[in-house]
Design a protein around this motif. Structure first.
Motif, PDB file in Angstrom:
ATOM      1  N   ILE C 194     -76.213 -29.532  -2.020  1.00 37.59           N
ATOM      2  CA  ILE C 194     -76.893 -28.410  -3.690  1.00 37.59           C
ATOM      3  C   ILE C 194     -78.032 -28.439  -2.092  1.00 37.59           C
ATOM      4  O   ILE C 194     -78.923 -28.964  -2.084  1.00 37.59           O
ATOM      5  CB  ILE C 194     -77.660 -29.383  -4.575  1.00 37.59           C
ATOM      6  N   PRO C 195     -78.183 -26.956  -2.258  1.00 42.42           N
ATOM      7  CA  PRO C 195     -79.325 -26.269  -1.130  1.00 42.42           C
ATOM      8  C   PRO C 195     -80.405 -26.531  -2.071  1.00 42.42           C
ATOM      9  O   PRO C 195     -82.027 -26.968  -1.614  1.00 42.42           O
ATOM     10  CB  PRO C 195     -79.016 -25.340  -0.617  1.00 42.42           C
ATOM     11  N   ARG C 196     -80.740 -25.807  -2.995  1.00 48.38           N
ATOM     12  CA  ARG C 196     -81.828 -25.891  -3.555  1.00 48.38           C
ATOM     13  C   ARG C 196     -82.247 -27.282  -4.462  1.00 48.38           C
ATOM     14  O   ARG C 196     -81.731 -27.661  -5.129  1.00 48.38           O
ATOM     15  CB  ARG C 196     -81.722 -24.657  -4.733  1.00 48.38           C
ATOM     16  N   GLU C 197     -83.481 -27.363  -4.270  1.00 46.80           N
ATOM     17  CA  GLU C 197     -84.120 -29.059  -4.848  1.00 46.80           C
ATOM     18  C   GLU C 197     -83.981 -28.548  -6.467  1.00 46.80           C
ATOM     19  O   GLU C 197     -83.620 -29.728  -7.250  1.00 46.80           O
ATOM     20  CB  GLU C 197     -85.187 -28.361  -3.701  1.00 46.80           C
ATOM     21  N   PRO C 198     -84.534 -27.596  -7.040  1.00 51.63           N
ATOM     22  CA  PRO C 198     -84.043 -27.529  -8.560  1.00 51.63           C
ATOM     23  C   PRO C 198     -83.004 -27.983  -8.773  1.00 51.63           C
ATOM     24  O   PRO C 198     -82.850 -29.215 -10.195  1.00 51.63           O
ATOM     25  CB  PRO C 198     -84.703 -26.622  -8.462  1.00 51.63           C
ATOM     26  N   ASN C 218     -92.575 -31.741  -5.375  1.00 53.49           N
ATOM     27  CA  ASN C 218     -92.330 -30.813  -6.793  1.00 53.49           C
ATOM     28  C   ASN C 218     -91.194 -31.537  -8.227  1.00 53.49           C
ATOM     29  O   ASN C 218     -91.088 -31.015  -9.107  1.00 53.49           O
ATOM     30  CB  ASN C 218     -91.411 -30.074  -6.154  1.00 53.49           C
ATOM     31  N   VAL C 219     -90.198 -31.979  -7.229  1.00 49.81           N
ATOM     32  CA  VAL C 219     -89.626 -33.009  -8.902  1.00 49.81           C
ATOM     33  C   VAL C 219     -90.292 -33.830  -9.641  1.00 49.81           C
ATOM     34  O   VAL C 219     -89.732 -34.534 -10.442  1.00 49.81           O
ATOM     35  CB  VAL C 219     -87.917 -32.297  -8.332  1.00 49.81           C
ATOM     36  N   MET C 220     -91.289 -34.572  -8.518  1.00 44.84           N
ATOM     37  CA  MET C 220     -91.196 -35.976  -9.121  1.00 44.84           C
ATOM     38  C   MET C 220     -91.806 -36.413 -10.101  1.00 44.84           C
ATOM     39  O   MET C 220     -91.019 -37.092 -11.143  1.00 44.84           O
ATOM     40  CB  MET C 220     -92.188 -36.921  -8.251  1.00 44.84           C
ATOM     41  N   ASP C 221     -92.840 -35.357 -11.032  1.00 41.53           N
ATOM     42  CA  ASP C 221     -93.008 -35.234 -12.642  1.00 41.53           C
ATOM     43  C   ASP C 221     -91.704 -35.344 -12.995  1.00 41.53           C
ATOM     44  O   ASP C 221     -91.922 -36.126 -14.523  1.00 41.53           O
ATOM     45  CB  ASP C 221     -93.459 -34.274 -12.578  1.00 41.53           C
ATOM     46  N   SER C 222     -90.692 -34.602 -13.605  1.00 35.51           N
ATOM     47  CA  SER C 222     -89.714 -35.107 -14.183  1.00 35.51           C
ATOM     48  C   SER C 222     -89.276 -36.229 -13.768  1.00 35.51           C
ATOM     49  O   SER C 222     -88.894 -36.926 -14.818  1.00 35.51           O
ATOM     50  CB  SER C 222     -88.739 -33.637 -14.121  1.00 35.51           C
ATOM     51  N   PHE C 223     -88.982 -36.606 -12.770  1.00 34.88           N
ATOM     52  CA  PHE C 223     -87.759 -37.628 -11.967  1.00 34.88           C
ATOM     53  C   PHE C 223     -88.890 -38.767 -13.441  1.00 34.88           C
ATOM     54  O   PHE C 223     -88.354 -39.858 -13.503  1.00 34.88           O
ATOM     55  CB  PHE C 223     -88.159 -38.441 -10.791  1.00 34.88           C
ATOM     56  N   LYS C 224     -90.320 -38.701 -13.133  1.00 35.90           N
ATOM     57  CA  LYS C 224     -91.415 -40.290 -13.633  1.00 35.90           C
ATOM     58  C   LYS C 224     -91.274 -39.834 -15.245  1.00 35.90           C
ATOM     59  O   LYS C 224     -91.015 -40.996 -15.729  1.00 35.90           O
ATOM     60  CB  LYS C 224     -92.702 -39.728 -13.614  1.00 35.90           C
ATOM     61  N   SER C 225     -90.619 -38.923 -15.288  1.00 36.01           N
ATOM     62  CA  SER C 225     -90.862 -38.617 -17.002  1.00 36.01           C
ATOM     63  C   SER C 225     -89.998 -39.147 -17.702  1.00 36.01           C
ATOM     64  O   SER C 225     -89.474 -39.786 -18.775  1.00 36.01           O
ATOM     65  CB  SER C 225     -91.055 -37.178 -17.855  1.00 36.01           C
TER      66      SER C 225
ATOM     67  N   PHE D 268     -92.303 -21.578  -9.157  1.00 32.71           N
ATOM     68  CA  PHE D 268     -91.075 -21.900  -9.194  1.00 32.71           C
ATOM     69  C   PHE D 268     -90.658 -23.387  -8.896  1.00 32.71           C
ATOM     70  O   PHE D 268     -89.996 -24.225 -10.128  1.00 32.71           O
ATOM     71  CB  PHE D 268     -90.290 -20.872  -8.663  1.00 32.71           C
ATOM     72  N   GLU D 269     -91.133 -23.533  -8.468  1.00 32.19           N
ATOM     73  CA  GLU D 269     -91.401 -25.014  -7.943  1.00 32.19           C
ATOM     74  C   GLU D 269     -91.590 -26.253  -8.685  1.00 32.19           C
ATOM     75  O   GLU D 269     -92.086 -27.008  -8.634  1.00 32.19           O
ATOM     76  CB  GLU D 269     -91.645 -24.626  -6.525  1.00 32.19           C
ATOM     77  N   SER D 279     -96.531 -20.947 -12.581  1.00 32.56           N
ATOM     78  CA  SER D 279     -95.925 -19.840 -13.190  1.00 32.56           C
ATOM     79  C   SER D 279     -95.387 -18.992 -13.982  1.00 32.56           C
ATOM     80  O   SER D 279     -95.377 -17.689 -14.151  1.00 32.56           O
ATOM     81  CB  SER D 279     -94.122 -20.031 -12.157  1.00 32.56           C
ATOM     82  N   MET D 280     -96.183 -19.572 -15.420  1.00 31.35           N
ATOM     83  CA  MET D 280     -96.611 -19.077 -15.860  1.00 31.35           C
ATOM     84  C   MET D 280     -96.784 -17.835 -16.539  1.00 31.35           C
ATOM     85  O   MET D 280     -96.704 -16.418 -17.101  1.00 31.35           O
ATOM     86  CB  MET D 280     -96.366 -20.239 -17.534  1.00 31.35           C
ATOM     87  N   PHE D 281     -98.170 -17.616 -16.313  1.00 29.50           N
ATOM     88  CA  PHE D 281     -99.136 -17.035 -16.518  1.00 29.50           C
ATOM     89  C   PHE D 281     -98.821 -15.447 -15.495  1.00 29.50           C
ATOM     90  O   PHE D 281     -98.927 -14.587 -15.564  1.00 29.50           O
ATOM     91  CB  PHE D 281    -100.723 -17.199 -16.145  1.00 29.50           C
TER      92      PHE D 281
END
Ligand SMILES: Nc1ncnc2c1ncn2[C@@H]1O[C@H](COP(=O)(O)OP(=O)(O)OP(=O)(O)O)[C@@H](O)[C@H]1O
Ligand SMILES: Nc1ncnc2c1ncn2[C@@H]1O[C@H](COP(=O)(O)OP(=O)(O)OP(=O)(O)O)[C@@H](O)[C@H]1O
Ligand SMILES: [Mg+2]
Ligand SMILES: [Mg+2]
Lengths: 326, 320, 507, 310, 323
Positions: C194-198, C218-225, D268-269, D279-281
């Motif tokens: 899965i190449p893309r991080e998101p 970049n994705v840590m926040d969503s892991f934390k939540s 996007f990241e 990215s929204m604005f």
């Protein structure tokens, strides 16, 4: 004969252009060589005298427009020649364009919708150096007046005019090059009766004032009878009868001409109760052998099915192509 | 009472610059087996009249008033469903432009048998027989072959005949033909006129024939309505109208036609042009172009009727 | 139980002798080497139970007995010889030849003994052999890429057997129940590419995979939540650093403030180099931009690696000092510079460059930042100049001490460029210091580990003091996984099923 | 009575003919009839003005690296920065740029690229398409195969090659976009020109002895304008999105001179963090821009269609 | 028809040759792939050796000539990265790509055409406004954005669909397909929907314009005059006439779906050709890029041919001229 315009064996055939590949394929037998040609105009020899109006009548698709286009130098002929005032005009030159102009059938399609009236009328004259740009406004105004339009219309666009007015603009455009000869290709067919009358009057006026010569193409016999000096009847790309107007309407020789005249609705004739000629105009893609009219002709003989009748002089200045005359 | 009675029919177009009355209080009646010619210049409202009778006026147009009685039925009150039953079955129409009125991607046979099948339950094969007969009647050679053809494979004359065949497959009581021969040649036109005559005579179908050329309907119609700017200016039996037109406009139409007698002379042409529907003059719409107009013409002229004829003019031409 | 791994990179070859870090990550499950690397890349016994120096150019490896390949054959010394020779002779662009260039010959000296002769003293040979997969000799010399990809010759000795490789999609492995070592708990292991991080992150969040590699801030926040995810990270060997043009008097991307060429190359002045060193805002970049995905660097390898010198401290961010140094060097108003970076190679590479551009601009060096895909960048940085020399003036690269030893980066980056000897391959700034060269060369032939480490530390210090390169930071490797797993982080960033276990508390 | 027949009457009663009106006036009037279209035009005008005025109204010069600091990165909207007491109305992005300024400058680039590339592509494609339609035969076949070729060349490859050959920059991105887009215009123009060429007014022009080059450019081309304008507005929107995608793939604009597209793809990241503003604005700005261009194009299609004009 | 196809292919052969040259020159212009292929610490010597093994040491024109000679023998070269024949590498990915492209096409047709017709048939209604408004949004939104939102909503939050990858495949006629099982379909839906969103918008707009145009045609009024109404009018009379321009547009779009759905493929980790080309371009994997472009051009040629044939099927007017 001091003809103004003369065509000799003028022919035009249309065929789909074939690519190198298709030709190569048929050469090695990969594809059938089934190329069909439409002989839209087939060996037409005619002449028009100065100041004359020659009517050209025939059914739809018989090649009238094609003939007119060739005469006006818009379409190069496949075969034959055109002579204008003694000079060869088979390939259109600028001079030829200046001499011969054309008015088209459809006043809605023959004017470029994006050009103003003054541009439409003066463009070619300026391009050919007949007209200095400074003189253009007066030139346009006088032409508009000649065709019966108010000079103040010069800066309008075609869509702001009615059909009859547009046809006048088209005529003004044709006149702008000061031609000697005008090809009118069904110039009044699309108009309704009262406008048609206006335009016909205009043509007659111009003939008088400018000495114009016309090739007047139409399928409306009443109109032709009204305007033409001589009438040529065309059927499937060929002239089948040609003589002066009176003779045509009084004593038509060719069965097709007879049928045409009998079928034409007219106010002053009594109720027609005969059965009109049957059958369709045969396809020019595969014209019948022999006389092209024989499938619809009541008097056709076996000879008509095999042999093409030639155009023969059956009375002074009356030519007809029918075996029945023999 | 005739087959079709039209009383004070009004059809309007709502445009941004105002409401145009394309059909303005027209009335006529038509009996079975009769032919009515409607004559008038371009834009005089002939086609809109036809569409109004078919209830096919598309927005921004709408029928604004009047009555239409067909075989004793008030068509103005007919439901959508009723119209779908009537159209194509009892009332059929032939359109102005033969090149445009057939669906280019459907075979001729399918288009014709469709007309039959949506109105009558019957087998395909029997439908095809009927269609074949209809095509034969309008003089199409080799009809079975033609049924497999697409519209573009037929010439204009044939297409128009197909359209006419389409109108007769269900043997309707009324056929409305909107300038069906304007685009055609004389020989083809003559054939079609001939066939229409036979049709009305044989099956008692009533016919409304619309044209701008009086000479075309002369041999066909029983009665004529002359329209100008949405109104009927003159109506009556065809021969009388052609011989003794009373309204100056009718006169003008007749005189505009070139014929052998006018050769070499100037043709008459009605001066001016049709006024736009949105700015019609008060009173008689023809008055600005009329040589006989007086100040009285600024009020709408009433209908002057004597026996079968009627005209709307304060200064009718009196040829007698 | 099954384990599904969301894996950033795509496997490009099934031949374990084709050099590619990501491929190797997957194939070490199937193949083993004589020597294995532990989490900190220290060598440990694997197919060899022990090894020793017979003399300075001869190594002897004792093989583990009773090891069988996945096709049932027993591993022999012949297989080892075959494998090493195959790796040395494989043609193609990506081979392990660089690591084996010291090898002179491989001989079988007993049923369980292999002797390797080297061209000169080669202290890092066991590390290098740790990269070479041992294959059964029976596959023959002709085994093709295709044979490996379809599983026809894909036999190793590792804890997992090859099942299938769907190109661009996944590699599936199954437990090897005949493994010589500790048996693995996972019946099936799948590497899902899965190449893309998101996308990787959402695969984890949606439960499609159990673990993902290369998870960044970049994705840590969503892991934390989400309270279903745990994260572990470690500093990796990947160093990002700046190189400076040192070989041209007139460096093409350095201009005077008026845009005219400079009289001399400012980077040849140590004060300018020190100014750059001081201007770099490592903590800022690490904390604000990388958000913990990196660790500030002061040398070639991070702490815990062979050759790391704890005495080398991260230089402080000091704009005033940097400005003063510039003024001292004769550039009180700075100069103009274009700095080049890739934008698709290293984590946040383009952004890091932009941030560096900010600080350089702040000390008066008006910096333009030009970023481009590595495809374009690599060629130009290496040989984009008019006559095939490196093109750029100041530019960023990364290098990893794959074997866990600073010798390799020292040889490749710090040693003078020497095409014939194959030294200084990555020295695209053409930094050259006699002192450093001598230290590095000496280290490379010193068999005594302690002495060698000292030499390497000295070399590193010399380079840094001279500002031969500007070290920026070490990237961190981070794994995110569903709660209930334990993951042993590895400093080579490898994701090994062997290091992943169901935590006992979860059971 | 025939004696009283008037001579051909000159039809010039003013009521019969609509008042003369310059075509552009009519266009404008027709156009402004639709409220939505007028709003779209107003919005676009506003965006253009704001973009043009960016250097004056933007609080920060986002291109000046010295004035941007990583320490100010990712500040939420409306909160004072760490170092100074300036507050960022729309927050800052990952590099510490003021979002508002970045959006204003980004708009400049996006509009410039969209409009300019569509115009250049239009010019190039129009000429090529006209030439193909005019000459026909082999030349036409060659040109149309080239168009096929161009259409099957991925934009990313073209962009990458150009990037490598010419370097990075707004002008190069523009060039890449023109190269990618001209084929659409060429196809459109050729198609329209082939249709127009059949019309009678072209024969009329031939009959007047005008040379075919003049007929092509003076007579046929103006009649192909309507479909072209529509393609152009669609392509403008497309160019902006394409540039965004190219930047997303790292082969578009320089990192330090972000367009709206680049701002979005940078942001996007942050989709998975709650830093929505990054990215929204710019996303909102882009969507407003593209929608208004599309609405204008849509409505132009209606207005320019003579059939729908009554 | 076969003649038509051969002619097209012959014509295209020249273009394909040109394409190979362009691609070759383009990649050479971008950079030397060798630096991306060798290990980062490889010495100059090793680099040269590697270059020799790939033929990269030769002058560019000679490399091209070699390529041509090999291509003539049916060998388009081996991928630098995968060390496998470029063609087989691409062909391997074609089923996945086609599956995605056709599913997206299917979505755009079954969603776009009915909505477009509804909008076209009620020009003044609110429904039309709603549909057209949505379609503008569809044209505007960048694909990568939509893809992520879909993932966030449908797989992370709702958990309805997997977030990426391709599901289990079964072999149908020797081709691996995943849509035969629900499990496989689940993987297909999100990327196909993402990909089709723009096309749906496009189809809606085309259909709406076409329907409006066609429903104003005389023959539709004529059909109504015959008593044809309701669904019959829509399906038998309007739809076939609307389809012709849509088929052209969709043909072109299908080409793009097949060749360039790279963004969607990379977001959803869909193992198709788009992902391959972008990776290959970025790795300067020249054999793959060249072969890929040649293959896509062929696909385009083929699709255009199919579109032309469809034209003939849909529009009898064209049949007579083509015969
Ligand atoms: N450009 C062309 N290509 C192929 N065939 C043509 C072309 N122009 C005309 N034809 C064919 O030539 C024949 C004669 O056409 P032409 O337009 O001259 O007829 P016409 O007598 O003017 O008919 P109408 O009364 O309908 O104007 C027709 O069968 C027509 O199909
Ligand atoms: N959709 C419409 N919107 C506005 N006005 C219309 C519309 N359709 C017709 N009209 C008006 O209705 C009037 C009558 O039109 P109609 O088509 O009935 O004329 P016609 O007598 O059939 O003319 P023609 O001989 O040209 O067919 C015209 O003046 C026209 O302006
Ligand atoms: Mg004609
Ligand atoms: Mg009408």
């Amino acid at each position: 004969m001091n003809a103004m315009l003369e065509t000799r064996n003028l022919s035009k055939s249309f065929g789909l252009k074939r690519s190198t590949f298709a030709r190569a394929a048929s050469a090695v037998g990969l594809a059938k060589d089934n190329q069909k040609k439409v002989h839209a105009v087939d060996n037409v020899s005619l002449s028009v005298k100065p100041g004359e109006v020659l009517g050209l009548v025939g059914e739809s698709g018989c090649g009238k427009s094609t003939f007119g286009r060739m005469v006006a130098g818009i379409l190069p002929p496949t075969n034959g020649s055109i002579t204008f005032e003694g000079k060869n005009a088979t390939r259109a030159s600028v001079e030829n364009h200046l001499n011969v102009q054309m008015v088209f059938q459809n006043p809605y399609a023959s004017l470029n919708p994006r050009l103003r009236v003054d541009q439409l009328i003066s463009e070619a004259a300026q391009y050919h150096g007949i007209l200095k740009p400074a003189d253009a406004p007066q030139f346009v105004a006088s032409l508009l007046q000649q065709v019966g339009l108010d000079p103040s219309y010069a800066n309008r666009y075609p869509h702001q005019f009615s059909g009859g007015q547009r046809q006048r603009i088209a005529i003004a455009r044709a006149l702008s090059l000061n031609p000697k000869f005008v090809v009118c290709d069904e110039a009044v067919s699309a108009l309704d009766v009262s406008v048609q009358a206006q335009i016909l009057n205009l043509f007659m006026d111009l003939r008088e004032s400018k000495g114009l010569t016309y090739l007047f193409i139409s399928h409306n016999l009443a109109v032709v009878e009204y305007i033409a000096d001589r009438v040529a009847i065309m059927y499937l790309g060929r002239i089948v009868e040609i003589t002066d107007t009176k003779t045509i309407f009084k004593s038509a020789n060719h069965p097709y001409t007879q049928a045409l005249i009998a079928d034409a609705p007219r106010l002053d004739a009594k109720v027609a109760e005969h059965r009109p000629i049957q059958g369709e105009l045969p396809s020019p893609l595969n014209p019948p052998a022999g006389c092209p009219f024989h499938p619809r002709c009541q008097n056709a003989t076996s000879r008509c099915k095999e042999e093409r009748p030639a155009l023969k002089e059956i009375a002074p200045m009356h030519f007809s192509a029918c075996h029945l005359n023999d | 009472m005739g087959l079709l009675e039209v009383k004070n029919l009004v059809t309007e177009f709502r445009t941004p610059s105002g409401t145009a009355k394309a059909v303005d209080h027209i009335s006529f009646s038509l009996g079975a087996g009769k032919v009515l010619g409607i004559v008038g210049e371009s834009g005089s409202g002939k086609s809109v009249t036809a569409y109004s009778l078919m209830n096919l006026v598309d927005p921004p147009g709408h029928i604004a008033g009047g009555e239409v009685w067909f075989k004793g039925e008030n068509l103005r009150a007919a439901s959508k469903q009723r119209w779908n039953e009537l159209r194509g079955d009892r009332i059929a129409m032939v359109f102005q432009d033969p090149m445009m009125s057939l669906n280019p991607v459907m075979k001729i046979g399918d288009q014709l048998s469709e007309t039959l099948l949506i109105h009558h339950r019957s087998k395909r094969s029997s439908a095809e027989k009927i269609v074949e007969n209809a095509l034969k009647r309008v003089g199409i050679p080799a009809p079975v072959e033609r049924m497999r053809a697409y519209p573009h494979e037929l010439s204009g004359g044939m297409r128009q005949r197909v359209a006419i065949a389409n109108a007769i497959v269900n043997q309707p009581d009324l056929i409305i033909a909107d300038e069906p021969t304007t685009a055609l040649d004389v020989t083809i036109q003559a054939q079609i006129l001939y066939e229409m005559r036979c049709l009305t005579r044989e099956s008692g179908t009533a016919l409304i024939w619309i044209t701008h050329d009086l000479s075309v309907v002369k041999d066909l119609a029983d009665d004529i309505c002359v329209m100008y700017a949405g109104r009927i200016v003159e109506q009556g039996p065809v021969d009388e109208i052609i011989e003794n037109p009373r309204h100056p406009y009718t006169r003008g139409l007749i005189d505009s036609l070139p014929h052998a007698g006018t050769r070499g002379k100037r043709l008459y042409s009605i001066p001016g042009s049709t006024p736009p529907l949105l700015s019609l003059p008060a009173g008689c719409a023809f008055s600005p172009r009329c040589t006989r107009a007086t100040s009285r013409c600024n009020t709408v002229p009433p209908v002057f009727a004597d026996d079968a004829r009627a005209h709307r003019c304060f200064h009718p031409i009196d040829t007698l | 139980a099954d384990l599904k791994i969301g894996f950033k990179a795509e496997v490009t070859s099934a031949d374990p002798h084709v050099l590619n870090g990501n491929n190797r990550n997957v194939w070490v499950h199937v193949y083993e080497s004589l020597v294995a690397q532990d989490e900190n890349l220290k060598a440990k016994p694997a197919l060899a139970t022990s090894w020793r120096n017979v003399d300075s150019t001869t190594w002897e490896f004792k093989l583990r007995p009773n090891v069988t390949f996945h096709n049932g054959a027993t591993m022999t010394a012949e297989d080892v010889k075959f494998s090493i020779e195959r790796a040395m002779n494989l043609s193609g662009p990506r081979t392990f030849r660089t690591y084996l260039k010291a090898v002179q010959s491989v001989t079988v000296t007993g049923p369980g003994t292999v002797t390797i002769k080297t061209k000169g003293p080669s202290p890092t040979l066991p590390d290098s052999l740790g990269l070479i997969a041992i294959l059964p000799k029976t596959i023959g010399d002709k085994a093709s890429e295709e044979d490996f990809a379809t599983g026809k010759t894909t036999f190793g000795t590792g804890p997992y057997k090859f099942v299938s490789w769907a190109h661009g999609q996944r590699v599936s492995l199954a437990k090897n129940s005949a493994y010589w070592g500790e048996k693995e708990p996972w019946d099936n292991v799948t590497f899902q590419f899965i190449p893309r991080e998101p996308a990787r992150a959402s695969a984890l969040l949606s439960g499609s995979v159990d673990l993902i590699d290369a998870a960044t801030a970049n994705v840590m926040d969503s892991f934390k939540s989400s309270n279903k995810i745990d994260v572990v990270s470690t500093t990796s060997y990947m160093l990002n650093y700046l190189q400076l043009d040192r070989f041209r008097d007139n460096s093409p991307y350095l201009k005077s403030n008026e845009g005219a060429p400079l009289a001399k190359n400012p980077f040849n002045d140590i004060k300018v180099r020190q100014a750059l060193m001081a201007a770099v805002n490592r903590e800022g970049i690490v904390n604000r931009l990388m958000k913990g995905d990196a660790e500030a660097a002061s040398q070639f390898v991070p702490a815990g690696f062979f050759g790391n010198d704890p005495a080398l401290k991260v230089p402080a961010h000091d704009l005033a000092k940097a400005k003063a140094l510039l003024a001292e060097a004769g550039y009180p108003n700075g100069f103009r510079m274009t700095m080049h970076c890739s934008n698709d190679r290293y984590l946040n590479d383009a952004k890091v460059c932009e941030a560096l551009g900010q600080v350089f601009s702040q000390i008066g060096i008006k910096t333009e930042v030009a970023t481009m895909p590595f495809a374009v960048y690599a060629g130009r940085a290496t040989a984009g100049g008019a006559s095939g020399e490196p093109e750029f003036s100041l530019f960023m690269f990364g290098i990893g001490a794959v074997t866990g030893d600073s010798l390799e980066p020292l040889l490749a980056v710090a040693h003078s460029h020497d095409k014939a000897a194959g030294l200084g391959a990555n020295n695209r700034g053409r930094y050259s210091s006699k002192e450093v060269d001598a230290l590095v060369i000496k280290a490379s032939v010193t068999m005594n580990e302690k002495a060698r480490e000292d030499l390497q530390k000295a070399a590193a210090k010399a380079v840094i003091d001279d500002v031969g390169i500007v070290p920026l930071f070490f990237l961190k490797s981070t794994w995110a996984y569903r709660k209930g797993l334990t993951v042993k982080p590895r400093s080579d960033g490898f994701t090994l099923a062997m290091g992943i276990r169901e935590s006992s508390s979860a059971k | 009575m025939n004696d009283t027949t008037p001579r051909v009457a000159i039809v010039n009663d003013a009521t019969a003919i609509p008042l003369p009106e310059a075509p552009w006036r009519r266009l404008v009037r027709q156009y402004l009839k639709s409220r939505i279209a007028a709003i779209a035009l107003l919005t676009l005008a506003l965006l253009v003005v704001v973009a043009l005025a960016a250097p004056v109204i933007a609080p920060q010069d986002p291109y000046d690296l010295a004035s941007v600091s990583i320490l100010d990165a990712e500040i939420p909207p409306g909160i004072a920065s760490a170092g100074s007491d300036t507050s960022y109305l729309l927050g800052t992005d990952g590099a510490g740029r003021d979002m508002l300024s970045a959006i204003l400058y980004g708009l400049r680039i996006s509009i410039g690229i969209g409009v300019a590339s569509a115009i250049f592509a239009l010019l190039l494609g129009t000429c090529v398409g006209l030439v193909a339609a005019h000459f026909g035969g082999k030349i036409d076949a060659i040109i149309m195969r080239l168009v096929d070729l161009q259409l099957s060349l991925p934009a990313i490859l073209v962009a990458l090659v150009l990037l490598a050959a010419l370097g990075q920059g707004v002008d190069k991105t523009l060039f890449a976009l023109v190269i990618v887009q001209w084929a659409y215009f060429a196809r459109n123009v050729r198609g329209a020109a082939l249709v127009e060429r059949q019309k009678e007014y072209v024969e009329a022009a031939i009959g007047q002895g005008l040379p075919s080059s003049r007929i092509m450019f003076r007579h046929i081309l103006p009649n192909c304008i309507a479909p072209l304008v529509v393609t152009a507005t669609l392509q403008m929107g497309h160019a902006i999105t394409l540039e965004a995608t190219m930047s997303f793939l790292g082969i578009g604009l320089p990192q330090t001179k972000p367009s709206l597209g680049l701002l979005i793809s940078n942001g996007f990241e942050y989709m998975f963090s709650n830093k929505y503003w990054i990215s929204m604005f710019p996303g909102v700005a882009l969507v407003i821009l593209v929608i208004s261009i599309n609405l204008i194009g849509d409505h132009l299609r209606t207005v320019l269609n003579p059939k729908l004009e009554s | 028809m076969i003649e038509m196809l051969t002619k097209r292919i012959l014509q295209s052969a020249a273009v394909i040759l040109l394409m190979s040259l362009l691609a070759f020159a383009g990649i050479n212009l971008v950079g030397d792939p060798i630096y991306l292929l060798v290990s980062p610490t490889a010495s100059q010597q090793e680099i040269e050796e590697a270059a020799r093994s790939l033929g990269l040491h030769l002058p560019a024109y000679e490399q091209y000539w070699r390529f041509l000679v090999n291509a003539f023998h049916g060998d388009l070269g081996k991928s630098f990265v995968f060390n496998q024949p470029a063609v087989s590498l691409i062909i391997e990915r074609i089923p996945a790509t086609l599956e995605l492209a056709f599913t997206a096409l299917f979505f755009s047709v079954v969603i776009g055409i009915p909505l477009g017709m509804i909008a076209g048939l009620m020009p003044k209604s609110r429904i039309r406004r709603a549909i057209m408004g949505c379609s503008i949004a569809g044209v505007t939104a960048p694909t990568f954005w939509i893809g992520l939102i879909f993932i966030l909503v449908f797989s992370v939050n709702l958990g309805w669909f997997p977030s990426g990858g391709r599901g289990p495949t079964t072999s149908v006629l020797g081709i691996d397909v995943s849509f035969t099982s629900w499990e496989g379909l689940k993987y297909l839906i999100l990327p196909a929907l993402t990909l089709s969103l723009f096309k749906i918008a496009l189809v809606i707009r085309l259909t709406e314009a076409g329907t409006r145009e066609v429903s104003m045609q005389e023959y539709i009024k004529f059909a109504r005059a015959k008593g044809v109404h309701g669904s019959r009018l829509m399906l038998k009379h309007i739809a076939p006439n609307v389809l012709i321009p849509i088929v052209t547009a969709l043909g072109l779009e299908l080409g793009h779906l097949i060749a360039f759905s790279l963004v969607t493929e990379s977001i959803f980790a869909w193992p198709g050709m788009g992902k391959l080309i972008i990776d290959s371009v970025l790795h300067l994997d020249r054999p793959v890029v060249v072969a890929y472009l040649m293959i896509t051009l062929l696909i385009f040629v083929f699709i255009n041919f199919v579109v032309d044939v469809l034209y003939l099927l849909l529009d009898p007017r064209l049949r007579s001229t083509a015969k």
